[in-house]
Design a protein around this motif. Sequence first.
Motif, short mmCIF file in Angstrom:
data_model
loop_
_atom_site.label_atom_id
_atom_site.label_comp_id
_atom_site.label_asym_id
_atom_site.label_seq_id
_atom_site.Cartn_x
_atom_site.Cartn_y
_atom_site.Cartn_z
N SER A 142 36.20 34.45 37.56
CA SER A 142 35.35 35.61 37.81
C SER A 142 34.00 35.37 37.16
O SER A 142 33.89 34.61 36.18
CB SER A 142 36.00 36.86 37.22
OG SER A 142 37.20 37.13 37.89
N THR A 199 30.07 37.51 36.26
CA THR A 199 29.42 38.82 36.20
C THR A 199 27.93 38.66 35.94
O THR A 199 27.53 38.03 34.95
CB THR A 199 30.03 39.68 35.06
OG1 THR A 199 31.44 39.81 35.28
CG2 THR A 199 29.41 41.07 35.03
N GLY A 200 27.12 39.17 36.84
CA GLY A 200 25.68 39.27 36.61
C GLY A 200 24.97 37.95 36.39
O GLY A 200 24.08 37.86 35.55
N TYR A 216 31.73 38.46 46.37
CA TYR A 216 30.77 38.90 45.35
C TYR A 216 29.94 40.08 45.85
O TYR A 216 29.90 40.39 47.04
CB TYR A 216 29.86 37.76 44.91
CG TYR A 216 28.95 37.18 45.98
CD1 TYR A 216 29.36 36.13 46.77
CD2 TYR A 216 27.66 37.68 46.16
CE1 TYR A 216 28.52 35.59 47.73
CE2 TYR A 216 26.82 37.14 47.11
CZ TYR A 216 27.26 36.09 47.90
OH TYR A 216 26.44 35.56 48.84
N SER A 272 23.16 42.43 42.95
CA SER A 272 22.60 43.52 42.14
C SER A 272 21.50 44.26 42.86
O SER A 272 21.19 45.40 42.53
CB SER A 272 22.06 42.95 40.82
OG SER A 272 21.01 42.04 41.09
N THR A 309 28.00 39.14 41.15
CA THR A 309 29.21 39.44 40.38
C THR A 309 30.41 39.31 41.31
O THR A 309 30.39 39.88 42.41
CB THR A 309 29.15 40.88 39.82
OG1 THR A 309 28.08 40.96 38.88
CG2 THR A 309 30.46 41.26 39.12
#
Lengths: 73, 189
Positions: B30, B32-33, B56, B59, B175
């Motif tokens: 995984s 994230t960001g 995914y 943002s 993400t």
Amino acid sequence: MADVIEIDAATGIVVERDFTAEELAQREADIAAADAAATVAAEQAAADAAARAALLERLGISEDEARLLLGGA
Amino acid sequence: MPVTINGSGSVTGVSADSLSTGLQHITTRSFTGVSSLSVNGCFTSAFENYLCVVNYTRSTTGGNVTLRMRAGGVDTSSGVYDYGFYYIYYGGGGSAATVAAAQTSTTFSGLQGSGAIGVTMSILKPQLAQRTQIGYTFVGEDNSALRNTATGGSTIVDTVQYDGFTLTSSTATITGTLRVYGYMNGVAS
């Protein structure tokens, strides 16, 4: 928050880090190239739309009529 | 013939072919960001061909996602990427094709929304000293939240033996989850 997540599939080690100077330079070059390509594409689309409108006016038909004529939906 | 698992855990009634076909899981991670996602060491001599699945979200809208092949922890950024894809809007709008040659990355455009994006890529022969080929399908949204799908291919015009790849998002951070599998070849008859 880190820029990059780097996964080693063999060891399972995951590194979260910022861009290296080289990666950052490449990223800036990529963004500049993408922006330039988008500008060219937008200019081409505008020119095509203007040419299409001029042609329709010359033919005296609407866009819907032209689509019907060409068999489009 | 019925499949039997005996007390020692061995299996009978299963053909050698059925045990040597399908997918073998290599890695799941995984993230994230992040702006960039690199995977090293996922392509080895164990498999010729690979399946990569990425789910995914982005943002923000705008920008593109690009792919670069990777060897020894370094992206290939020279002009070796030829690609073409066709994207189809099914949430409104039409369709269009894009082709490009001798690029510094393979670009997946038209999927610029901030909604969920799903990607499946078959990466063929990355570890062999011949051209790597990639077939892919993206499903997502453009920056006006119009749902679309893009399907296409890319040829990496070199003979580098790649062991990984990098996905980079030019504007948004991403993400999600990445999974890589190897295609098992089966037993030749």
